[in-house]
Write an enzyme that holds these catalytic residues in place. Sequence first.
Site, short mmCIF file in Angstrom:
data_model
loop_
_atom_site.label_atom_id
_atom_site.label_comp_id
_atom_site.label_asym_id
_atom_site.label_seq_id
_atom_site.Cartn_x
_atom_site.Cartn_y
_atom_site.Cartn_z
N GLY A 109 -38.57 -16.19 51.18
CA GLY A 109 -39.13 -16.96 50.09
C GLY A 109 -39.64 -18.32 50.51
O GLY A 109 -40.37 -18.47 51.50
N SER A 110 -39.21 -19.35 49.78
CA SER A 110 -39.76 -20.69 49.97
C SER A 110 -39.28 -21.39 51.23
O SER A 110 -39.75 -22.50 51.52
CB SER A 110 -39.46 -21.56 48.75
OG SER A 110 -40.28 -21.18 47.67
N ILE A 111 -38.39 -20.78 51.99
CA ILE A 111 -38.12 -21.33 53.33
C ILE A 111 -39.42 -21.32 54.13
O ILE A 111 -39.60 -22.13 55.05
CB ILE A 111 -36.99 -20.53 54.03
CG1 ILE A 111 -35.67 -20.74 53.28
CG2 ILE A 111 -36.83 -20.95 55.49
CD1 ILE A 111 -34.52 -19.89 53.81
#
Length: 469
Positions: free
Chosen positions: A83-85
């Site tokens: 995801g947003s990593i």
Amino acid sequence: MRRFALLLSLTMLPLAQAGATNLDTATAGRIDADVNTVLARTGTPGAVVAVYRKGELLYRHAYGVRDREARLPATPDTWFEIGSITKQFTAAAILQLQEAGKLSIDAPLATYLPDAPHAGEVTLRQLLSHTSGLPEYLDGPDAEAFAIKPQTPAAVLARVAGKPLDFKPGSRWSYSNTGYFLLGRVIEVVSGQTYDQYIREHLLEPAGMRHTYTMADEGRLSPMAVGYRHEGGQLQRAPAIHDSVGWSAGNLVSTIGDLQRWNDALAGGKIVRPAHVALMGTSVTTTEHGSADYGLGLFVDKVDGQPRIGHTGGSFGFTTANEYFPRQDLRIIAFTNNGDNPEPGEMLTRVIFDQLYPALAAAAKRPAAGADPAATASDKAAFAQIQNGKVDGARFGARLTAKLQAGLGKRLAGQLGPFGAPTDFIYKGTRHENGMTWRDYLIVFGPGSTLKFGFGVDADGKVASISMN
């Protein structure tokens, strides 16, 4: 009844599938117990966690299943959507291009994408730090239906085109996938490569990341975790965000070992210069609210009073966390195949840190002096009403009541209801701001699940404002 059946089916599996530890037996046992508690409490099918101190592996375990229907166990080399990593990769790419003299993060977006929404009003630095005020392309009742289908960049940006900014750029902080989607387009325009090509050639390969791909590759990855989420109290397979929609805001798929290679490469100056690594982990300051608790692609906050730098990731069926504690030189990574909120991925990093540093955890939960039992009881009742979405005008001020009844209450109930009933309501002090008396609390819901919450009380003793975290 269905909830009980789910938990029973999970406990019949060997929860700790594979592991390695350099911890003493007692500490490892407490971590293992707390992780299993979080997984059972949240109904999470599987997880993989890893802890590194001074770059050396301290603890690693896989739990539960990567595929519930096929009863396939999670392993340390299981792929998860992160995801947003992904955003720290996008941020590092932008800083690389600045180092190469191909762009400036303080230039207006219009320098590189003149036709983008609000391009002349926002800078790349504001996109990187979520202080641009751009509206969110993944908002709206049709967001999920839109996100699971292939989309062009033009179609994504059309969702925000014509909408006003949420606030003056630089004045506030608000998480924006839109900003990072636009940064992906900047990378393509400036580098002459596709976003995926640039990330692989200039970031993944130099970091030695041979096990990191994108959502578009999931069909050929094995062992790949299946994503789940709860709907109507039942655990179900989650739909997948299409690669073209997650893209530079969140399309990477990785393993815990590969993500640690990234952490080592970034910290070691192999990706960008040390000054830019420091910049990524330094919180920006907004003109209206001070520290944003966010740098460039990284959150910058505290846990148990200790500095923390990192990022969480979430998609429809996965939540993950990649957290660094500089004072302890400690890195905790947690991947889960549960897309629920509150996020099981971050809960796992919290319980692990608390077990490694129990004195710090105990100090953080110590109540402040001067609590008024009657006021605390009233605040507990107010919080319960907010969680349930049934606010009482006798308890809340007229203006806040109107906002809650106009839609804010429904949104807060959707956000806070899944936390469940608090197990502890810890008074943390009183402050006076903007003509109100604020009472602050640390609300505990279970291992790894806490929320900082404040009640602003007016002269009539009614709750006129609230704050979270």
